[in-house]
Design a protein around this motif. Sequence first.
Motif, short mmCIF file in Angstrom:
data_model
loop_
_atom_site.label_atom_id
_atom_site.label_comp_id
_atom_site.label_asym_id
_atom_site.label_seq_id
_atom_site.Cartn_x
_atom_site.Cartn_y
_atom_site.Cartn_z
N HIS A 205 0.84 -1.19 -0.07
CA HIS A 205 0.04 0.01 0.00
C HIS A 205 1.06 1.10 0.08
O HIS A 205 0.37 2.16 -0.54
N PHE A 206 2.18 1.10 0.76
CA PHE A 206 3.06 2.40 0.70
C PHE A 206 4.33 1.88 0.91
O PHE A 206 4.54 0.99 1.52
N LEU A 213 4.80 9.18 4.88
CA LEU A 213 3.61 8.61 5.04
C LEU A 213 2.72 9.51 5.95
O LEU A 213 1.47 9.72 5.77
N THR A 214 3.31 10.33 6.79
CA THR A 214 2.41 11.26 7.65
C THR A 214 1.94 12.52 6.82
O THR A 214 0.96 12.86 7.02
N THR A 215 2.62 12.98 5.99
CA THR A 215 2.40 13.86 4.88
C THR A 215 0.89 13.19 3.89
O THR A 215 0.20 13.87 4.05
N LYS A 216 1.21 12.12 3.52
CA LYS A 216 0.15 11.32 2.92
C LYS A 216 -1.06 11.28 3.51
O LYS A 216 -2.21 11.39 2.82
N THR A 220 0.01 13.73 12.17
CA THR A 220 1.04 14.32 12.92
C THR A 220 2.21 13.13 13.51
O THR A 220 3.41 13.45 13.57
N ASP A 221 1.95 11.90 13.35
CA ASP A 221 2.84 11.03 13.92
C ASP A 221 2.61 9.76 13.10
O ASP A 221 1.73 9.53 12.59
N LEU A 222 3.56 8.77 13.18
CA LEU A 222 3.54 7.38 12.65
C LEU A 222 2.22 6.53 13.06
O LEU A 222 1.60 6.04 12.53
N GLU A 223 2.17 6.81 14.59
CA GLU A 223 1.08 5.83 15.01
C GLU A 223 -0.36 6.10 14.54
O GLU A 223 -1.28 5.34 13.96
#
Length: 232
Positions: A205-206, A213-216, A220-223
């Motif tokens: 998927h990515f 990833l956070t921009t997409k 604000t964070d990975l979680e």
Amino acid sequence: MIQVANLNKSFGKLEVLKGVNFSVDRPGVFAILGHNGSGKTTMLKIILGMVMTNSGDVQVNGAAIKKSWEYRKDIAYLPQIARFPENLTVNELINMIIDIRNQQGREKELIERFGLEKFLDKKLSDLSGGTRQKVNIVLAFMFDARICILDEPTAGLDPVALIELKQLIQEEKEKGKMILITTHIMSLVEELSEEIIFLLDGKIHFQGTIEELTTKTKETDLEHAIAAILKQ
């Protein structure tokens, strides 16, 4: 380098991998993420030659792995669940792996690092889950492999052992090794990984950095970014 092309795998009617494509061509830590049952472990086992594909190709260091086994000499593997004869002692197990690999290892350093000296004469059946995992870490890192595949390496570890493992992964990364890791601990991914490969419904998927990833996902964070993908 690891290159996966159009990888498909089914178990009976269950389609686990559906045309998976990705490549990793530089040293660093690459986190393979996805929900339970997304195919992460299956994909890793295919790269290791432990599971056969229905179709697709895998290359390691530029060579196809089909009908080959020698490439595995340059791979260290820490499985999610390692199974060994329960009547073996820790020392017997370590020596058995050394004999199989026919290589000199750095087991003494790692045994001391993870505080396993007092367990060397204990049978595996007498060890706690966390202590077994420390033994598995020793087995995975005691040879100087250029590629490390770690499937849920933090399982059962106490805080001290977890810190040691993170430091060890960082040290191996700084040596120029390629490390593929699956984990549900996002702080570990944020601390160590250069890139994320996210599996969803049997497909990639990515693939990219945490920042990408956070921009997409506009999180604000990975979680929260991972949670946003899973809610889609």
